[in-house]
Design a protein around this motif. Structure first.
Motif, PDB file in Angstrom:
ATOM      1  N   MET A 137       0.757  -1.090   0.026  1.00 23.91           N
ATOM      2  CA  MET A 137       0.072   0.071  -0.001  1.00 23.91           C
ATOM      3  C   MET A 137       1.002   1.115  -0.034  1.00 23.91           C
ATOM      4  O   MET A 137       1.688   1.479   0.583  1.00 23.91           O
ATOM      5  CB  MET A 137      -1.021  -0.002   1.311  1.00 23.91           C
ATOM      6  N   SER A 138       0.414   2.087  -0.686  1.00 20.64           N
ATOM      7  CA  SER A 138       1.244   3.395  -1.033  1.00 20.64           C
ATOM      8  C   SER A 138       0.959   4.226   0.143  1.00 20.64           C
ATOM      9  O   SER A 138       0.004   4.345   0.668  1.00 20.64           O
ATOM     10  CB  SER A 138       1.043   4.164  -2.541  1.00 20.64           C
ATOM     11  N   LYS A 139       2.014   4.956   0.706  1.00 16.46           N
ATOM     12  CA  LYS A 139       1.987   6.014   1.691  1.00 16.46           C
ATOM     13  C   LYS A 139       2.615   7.350   1.396  1.00 16.46           C
ATOM     14  O   LYS A 139       3.412   7.403   0.606  1.00 16.46           O
ATOM     15  CB  LYS A 139       2.567   5.244   3.019  1.00 16.46           C
ATOM     16  N   LEU A 140       2.012   8.284   2.076  1.00 17.89           N
ATOM     17  CA  LEU A 140       2.659   9.482   2.062  1.00 17.89           C
ATOM     18  C   LEU A 140       3.265  10.259   3.040  1.00 17.89           C
ATOM     19  O   LEU A 140       2.727   9.911   4.338  1.00 17.89           O
ATOM     20  CB  LEU A 140       1.586  10.572   1.791  1.00 17.89           C
ATOM     21  N   TYR A 141       4.570  10.413   3.271  1.00 21.37           N
ATOM     22  CA  TYR A 141       5.288  10.468   4.421  1.00 21.37           C
ATOM     23  C   TYR A 141       5.719  12.138   4.288  1.00 21.37           C
ATOM     24  O   TYR A 141       5.757  12.698   3.328  1.00 21.37           O
ATOM     25  CB  TYR A 141       6.517   9.630   4.583  1.00 21.37           C
ATOM     26  N   ALA A 142       6.420  12.406   5.591  1.00 27.49           N
ATOM     27  CA  ALA A 142       6.708  13.822   5.758  1.00 27.49           C
ATOM     28  C   ALA A 142       7.981  13.971   6.633  1.00 27.49           C
ATOM     29  O   ALA A 142       7.730  13.096   7.621  1.00 27.49           O
ATOM     30  CB  ALA A 142       5.546  14.833   5.938  1.00 27.49           C
ATOM     31  N   ILE A 143       8.810  14.753   6.421  1.00 27.64           N
ATOM     32  CA  ILE A 143       9.889  15.156   7.349  1.00 27.64           C
ATOM     33  C   ILE A 143      10.535  16.505   6.961  1.00 27.64           C
ATOM     34  O   ILE A 143      10.359  17.007   5.732  1.00 27.64           O
ATOM     35  CB  ILE A 143      11.083  14.173   7.101  1.00 27.64           C
ATOM     36  N   SER A 144      11.214  17.111   7.821  1.00 30.58           N
ATOM     37  CA  SER A 144      11.652  18.502   7.561  1.00 30.58           C
ATOM     38  C   SER A 144      12.867  18.636   8.365  1.00 30.58           C
ATOM     39  O   SER A 144      13.177  17.653   9.144  1.00 30.58           O
ATOM     40  CB  SER A 144      10.711  19.687   7.902  1.00 30.58           C
ATOM     41  N   ASP A 145      13.646  19.716   8.085  1.00 36.28           N
ATOM     42  CA  ASP A 145      14.997  20.044   8.869  1.00 36.28           C
ATOM     43  C   ASP A 145      15.743  18.978   8.971  1.00 36.28           C
ATOM     44  O   ASP A 145      16.225  18.422  10.104  1.00 36.28           O
ATOM     45  CB  ASP A 145      14.536  20.510  10.351  1.00 36.28           C
ATOM     46  N   LEU A 146      16.139  18.445   8.022  1.00 37.70           N
ATOM     47  CA  LEU A 146      17.336  17.402   7.799  1.00 37.70           C
ATOM     48  C   LEU A 146      18.610  17.980   8.114  1.00 37.70           C
ATOM     49  O   LEU A 146      19.659  17.128   8.397  1.00 37.70           O
ATOM     50  CB  LEU A 146      17.101  16.842   6.313  1.00 37.70           C
ATOM     51  N   HIS A 147      18.876  19.199   7.688  1.00 35.76           N
ATOM     52  CA  HIS A 147      20.242  19.935   8.211  1.00 35.76           C
ATOM     53  C   HIS A 147      21.370  18.966   7.843  1.00 35.76           C
ATOM     54  O   HIS A 147      22.222  18.426   8.434  1.00 35.76           O
ATOM     55  CB  HIS A 147      20.201  20.498   9.803  1.00 35.76           C
ATOM     56  N   ALA A 148      21.292  18.820   6.572  1.00 34.96           N
ATOM     57  CA  ALA A 148      22.445  17.714   6.042  1.00 34.96           C
ATOM     58  C   ALA A 148      23.846  18.130   5.744  1.00 34.96           C
ATOM     59  O   ALA A 148      24.642  17.666   5.577  1.00 34.96           O
ATOM     60  CB  ALA A 148      21.856  17.427   4.405  1.00 34.96           C
ATOM     61  N   PRO A 151      -2.164   6.994   4.621  1.00 26.58           N
ATOM     62  CA  PRO A 151      -3.584   7.211   4.919  1.00 26.58           C
ATOM     63  C   PRO A 151      -3.603   7.873   6.487  1.00 26.58           C
ATOM     64  O   PRO A 151      -4.577   8.407   6.674  1.00 26.58           O
ATOM     65  CB  PRO A 151      -4.170   5.826   5.036  1.00 26.58           C
ATOM     66  N   GLY A 152      -2.818   7.653   7.188  1.00 30.18           N
ATOM     67  CA  GLY A 152      -2.694   8.342   8.527  1.00 30.18           C
ATOM     68  C   GLY A 152      -3.877   7.906   9.383  1.00 30.18           C
ATOM     69  O   GLY A 152      -4.728   7.284   9.000  1.00 30.18           O
ATOM     70  N   PRO A 153      -4.063   8.693  10.635  1.00 32.65           N
ATOM     71  CA  PRO A 153      -4.832   8.155  11.581  1.00 32.65           C
ATOM     72  C   PRO A 153      -6.234   8.963  11.138  1.00 32.65           C
ATOM     73  O   PRO A 153      -6.304  10.144  10.640  1.00 32.65           O
ATOM     74  CB  PRO A 153      -4.613   8.880  12.887  1.00 32.65           C
ATOM     75  N   PRO A 154      -7.346   8.524  11.534  1.00 32.94           N
ATOM     76  CA  PRO A 154      -8.810   9.055  10.976  1.00 32.94           C
ATOM     77  C   PRO A 154      -9.047  10.084  12.147  1.00 32.94           C
ATOM     78  O   PRO A 154      -8.377  10.260  13.260  1.00 32.94           O
ATOM     79  CB  PRO A 154     -10.019   8.174  11.464  1.00 32.94           C
ATOM     80  N   PRO A 155      -9.658  11.166  11.604  1.00 32.40           N
ATOM     81  CA  PRO A 155      -9.992  12.310  12.694  1.00 32.40           C
ATOM     82  C   PRO A 155     -10.657  11.604  14.111  1.00 32.40           C
ATOM     83  O   PRO A 155     -11.378  10.646  13.945  1.00 32.40           O
ATOM     84  CB  PRO A 155     -10.864  12.939  11.954  1.00 32.40           C
ATOM     85  N   PRO A 156     -10.361  12.355  15.043  1.00 35.15           N
ATOM     86  CA  PRO A 156     -10.726  11.734  16.354  1.00 35.15           C
ATOM     87  C   PRO A 156     -12.373  12.404  16.376  1.00 35.15           C
ATOM     88  O   PRO A 156     -12.568  13.374  16.016  1.00 35.15           O
ATOM     89  CB  PRO A 156      -9.970  12.539  17.425  1.00 35.15           C
ATOM     90  N   ALA A 157     -12.910  11.608  17.092  1.00 32.61           N
ATOM     91  CA  ALA A 157     -14.109  11.944  17.781  1.00 32.61           C
ATOM     92  C   ALA A 157     -14.112  13.315  18.417  1.00 32.61           C
ATOM     93  O   ALA A 157     -15.150  14.121  17.990  1.00 32.61           O
ATOM     94  CB  ALA A 157     -14.892  10.939  18.659  1.00 32.61           C
ATOM     95  N   GLU A 158     -13.118  13.292  19.248  1.00 33.26           N
ATOM     96  CA  GLU A 158     -12.926  14.891  19.784  1.00 33.26           C
ATOM     97  C   GLU A 158     -11.712  15.070  19.811  1.00 33.26           C
ATOM     98  O   GLU A 158     -10.843  14.384  19.745  1.00 33.26           O
ATOM     99  CB  GLU A 158     -13.385  14.615  21.520  1.00 33.26           C
ATOM    100  N   GLU A 159     -11.225  16.517  19.498  1.00 33.21           N
ATOM    101  CA  GLU A 159      -9.989  16.812  19.220  1.00 33.21           C
ATOM    102  C   GLU A 159      -9.257  16.538  20.522  1.00 33.21           C
ATOM    103  O   GLU A 159      -9.516  17.268  21.645  1.00 33.21           O
ATOM    104  CB  GLU A 159     -10.003  18.197  18.736  1.00 33.21           C
ATOM    105  N   PRO A 160      -8.177  15.822  20.442  1.00 29.99           N
ATOM    106  CA  PRO A 160      -7.307  15.571  21.668  1.00 29.99           C
ATOM    107  C   PRO A 160      -6.207  16.669  21.826  1.00 29.99           C
ATOM    108  O   PRO A 160      -6.240  17.788  21.066  1.00 29.99           O
ATOM    109  CB  PRO A 160      -6.520  14.552  21.228  1.00 29.99           C
ATOM    110  N   GLY A 161      -5.537  16.570  22.784  1.00 40.12           N
ATOM    111  CA  GLY A 161      -4.334  17.560  23.291  1.00 40.12           C
ATOM    112  C   GLY A 161      -3.350  17.374  22.282  1.00 40.12           C
ATOM    113  O   GLY A 161      -3.388  16.513  21.333  1.00 40.12           O
TER     114      GLY A 161
END
Length: 288
Positions: free
Chosen positions: A1-12, A272-282
């Motif tokens: 299954m294909s996924k979309l990932y993210a990262i930043s600030d690699l400071h290579a 696909p990531g997690p589904p939206p929560p029933a109530e927005e968590p902290g």
């Protein structure tokens, strides 16, 4: 299954960070968002993005402030908007999609959406209301929180960084209105947080003016964002607001991640990531 990932600030420019990119395994079916602060110099940016493009089906990059720096030992190098344009061309040559290219459309798991890499800068509006714009640098300096951008990031040919930011906001909003079909949601990618409430800097709170613009506070609703991706803060976290997931996806400097684990655990799954929560968590913090 294909996924979309993210990262930043690699400071290579840092050896351990660069080695982590080289040692990352292949993800031939997946896409990767890289949300800025990869490298200060074009050759280093090309090296990293070329390596990532060889490992992922598609790489989407937007610059951070480090890509816009003109370093003191870069004799005769370009600055300001010309530096941005140079880095855009460098990223394209390496095979990455940039903020100046057509927005790619994701059709994999998690649902069809438009991924929009944004280059928006900041305008010092993430400051207390009692601090005047002309006094914001002195105010930050009281606690030694002045950003190196004040020396290294030229706004040329714009008269100021806030003027450049305003220009980018206008251009980008126009593109999002014209180019994103009204029936599709988005993934908004910006180096800086799109909402001031998510600038979490407990050790250096007066660094906040260099972290975004209030002009984007409602963009997650305005452009139907499933998720908003950012970096810059070097504090990995997840927040929810109005059903939109806000992800800070920094790798950071060597002391801020475990080199023994390699880069893979720090790739944040967006779709696909997690589904939206029933109530927005902290806030959910993603530690070392």
């Amino acid at each position: 299954m294909s996924k979309l990932y993210a990262i930043s600030d690699l400071h290579a420019a840092i050896e351990s960070n660069r080695n982590a990119v080289e040692e990352l395994g292949e993800h031939p079916n997946d896409w990767l968002i890289v949300a800025g602060d990869v490298a200060e110099r074009p050759d280093s940016l090309w090296d990293v993005l070329e390596a990532l493009c060889a490992r992922f089906a598609k790489v989407i990059w937007t610059p951070g402030n480090h890509e816009l720096w003109t370093l003191r030992d870069d004799q005769g190098s370009v600055a300001g908007e010309a530096k941005y344009e140079l880095m855009v061309e460098t990223a394209r040559a390496a095979g990455a999609i940039t903020p100046e290219d057509a927005f790619p459309r994701w059709t994999g798991p998690g649902g069809e959406c438009v991924i929009a890499p944004l280059f928006l800068l900041y305008d010092y509006s993430f400051r207390p209301s009692e601090v005047a714009l002309e006094g914001v640098v002195d105010w930050a300096a009281e606690e030694r929180s002045v950003c190196s951008d004040e020396v290294l990031l030229s706004p040329d040919p714009h008269p100021s960084r806030q003027a450049w930011c305003a220009d980018r906001i206008n251009r980008t909003a126009g593109r999002l209105e014209r180019e994103v079909p009204a029936h599709l949601p988005t993934i908004l990618v910006n180096h800086y947080p799109l909402r001031q409430e998510f600038v979490y800097l407990p050790r250096i709170p007066r660094f906040a003016p260099w972290c975004g613009t209030r002009a984007t506070e409602t963009w997650h609703r305005r452009y139907r964002a499933l998720a908003c991706i950012s970096g810059h803060l070097h504090i990995r976290r997840t927040d929810w607001r109005d059903g939109t997931r806000f992800e800070e996806v920094s790798l950071g400097y060597p002391k801020q991640w475990r080199q023994s684990q390699g880069l893979k655990p720090y790739l944040r799954e967006i779709l696909p990531g997690p589904p939206p929560p029933a109530e927005e968590p902290g806030t959910i913090f993603h530690g070392r």
